[in-house]
Design a protein around this motif. Structure first.
Motif, PDB file in Angstrom:
ATOM      1  N   SER A 287      -3.449  -7.470 -11.398  1.00 36.32           N
ATOM      2  CA  SER A 287      -4.099  -7.691 -10.111  1.00 36.32           C
ATOM      3  C   SER A 287      -4.902  -8.977 -10.125  1.00 36.32           C
ATOM      4  N   ARG A 288      -5.340  -9.380  -8.936  1.00 38.13           N
ATOM      5  CA  ARG A 288      -6.119 -10.610  -8.803  1.00 38.13           C
ATOM      6  C   ARG A 288      -7.560 -10.431  -9.258  1.00 38.13           C
ATOM      7  N   GLN A 289      -7.943  -9.198  -9.592  1.00 37.24           N
ATOM      8  CA  GLN A 289      -9.261  -8.984 -10.175  1.00 37.24           C
ATOM      9  C   GLN A 289      -9.268  -9.330 -11.664  1.00 37.24           C
ATOM     10  N   GLN A 290      -8.093  -9.589 -12.236  1.00 29.43           N
ATOM     11  CA  GLN A 290      -7.971  -9.897 -13.653  1.00 29.43           C
ATOM     12  C   GLN A 290      -7.502 -11.336 -13.828  1.00 29.43           C
TER      13      GLN A 290
ATOM     14  N   ILE B 106      -1.612   0.383  -7.166  1.00 31.58           N
ATOM     15  CA  ILE B 106      -0.414  -0.445  -7.298  1.00 31.58           C
ATOM     16  C   ILE B 106       0.769   0.376  -7.806  1.00 31.58           C
ATOM     17  N   ASP B 107       0.510   1.207  -8.816  1.00 33.29           N
ATOM     18  CA  ASP B 107       1.586   2.006  -9.403  1.00 33.29           C
ATOM     19  C   ASP B 107       2.173   2.979  -8.384  1.00 33.29           C
ATOM     20  N   MET B 108       1.290   3.653  -7.609  1.00 32.79           N
ATOM     21  CA  MET B 108       1.772   4.618  -6.628  1.00 32.79           C
ATOM     22  C   MET B 108       2.556   3.928  -5.514  1.00 32.79           C
ATOM     23  N   HIS B 109       2.099   2.753  -5.106  1.00 35.13           N
ATOM     24  CA  HIS B 109       2.824   1.991  -4.083  1.00 35.13           C
ATOM     25  C   HIS B 109       4.208   1.602  -4.598  1.00 35.13           C
TER      26      HIS B 109
ATOM     27  N   LEU C  27      -3.324  -3.935  -1.940  1.00 38.25           N
ATOM     28  CA  LEU C  27      -1.893  -4.276  -1.946  1.00 38.25           C
ATOM     29  C   LEU C  27      -1.639  -5.666  -1.390  1.00 38.25           C
ATOM     30  N   ALA C  28      -2.433  -6.069  -0.398  1.00 39.86           N
ATOM     31  CA  ALA C  28      -2.271  -7.420   0.159  1.00 39.86           C
ATOM     32  C   ALA C  28      -2.587  -8.488  -0.891  1.00 39.86           C
ATOM     33  N   GLN C  29      -3.537  -8.201  -1.769  1.00 40.34           N
ATOM     34  CA  GLN C  29      -3.896  -9.168  -2.798  1.00 40.34           C
ATOM     35  C   GLN C  29      -2.763  -9.389  -3.799  1.00 40.34           C
TER      36      GLN C  29
END
Length: 205
Positions: free
Chosen positions: A17-20, A173-176, A200-202
């Motif tokens: 993710s963009r948090q990482q 993310i995994d569930m999506h 999800l948009a990120q």
């Protein structure tokens, strides 16, 4: 006779993710390149995308180059950076030898060009998928325990930006990627639907 130019070595980094960011991976990868790349050019590829799918912007470019004969070797920090689905990884492990491309995973001590390396790669692929499924189960179990005690777990008012744990972000993310609806993801992770949409948009920016 002119010396034939070496094919590039592809170094691949990924976070979910963009948090990482990939800062923790790069020093080891750079040391490997300094020690083993020799005269071969090195091309870096970097994704901020879920490992539950093998279709990611940088990875798609890398594998396209590999299939046209423009890559000699792929180097990753750890095997799960390539992906977290056993099906996707084992298909990759079957394809790379046919393309004449080596694969090195630094932290796993793995080299796909050896029989032991190929065996170890398939074992680690199954482990990576197992860890992903366990993480999602922990999120669901945490919510269920909270409900039993009359508590809401990780909830938020619609539209409010809240601080999510990395476990929650990964579970969304995994569930999506597994095809779950936005509403069911919100219920399972204890956040609002706008928060699910935001996370999800990120991933697609």
């Amino acid at each position: 006779m002119a010396k034939q130019a070496s094919k590039p070595i592809a170094i691949y980094c990924r976070v979910s993710s963009r948090q990482q960011d990939t800062a923790s991976q790069k020093p080891d990868l750079q040391r490997w390149a300094d020690a083993f790349a020799q005269d071969a050019p090195v091309i870096w590829y970097e994704d901020q995308f879920s490992g539950r799918t093998m279709h990611r912007p940088a990875w798609d470019r890398l594998i396209a180059n590999a299939r046209t004969g423009c890559v000699d070797k792929i180097v990753v920090w750890r095997l799960d950076r390539l992906g977290r689905t056993a099906k996707g990884l084992t298909a990759l492990f079957d394809e790379l030898p046919t393309l004449g491309i080596g694969l090195v995973s630094i932290k796993d001590g793995l080299d796909l060009e050896t029989p032991a390396g190929r065996l170890m790669a398939n074992v680690l692929a199954s482990v990576a998928q197992y860890e992903t499924e366990i993480r999602a189960e922990r999120v669901l179990a945490g919510q269920a325990r909270a409900k039993q005690h009359g508590k809401s777990w990780g909830g938020s008012k619609p539209g409010r930006l809240l601080s999510l744990t990395q476990e929650q972000v990964d579970a969304i993310i995994d569930m999506h990627d597994a095809g779950k609806s936005k509403s069911s993801i919100a219920r399972a992770t204890g956040v609002s639907r706008p928060t699910v949409y935001r996370i999800l948009a990120q991933q697609t920016r």
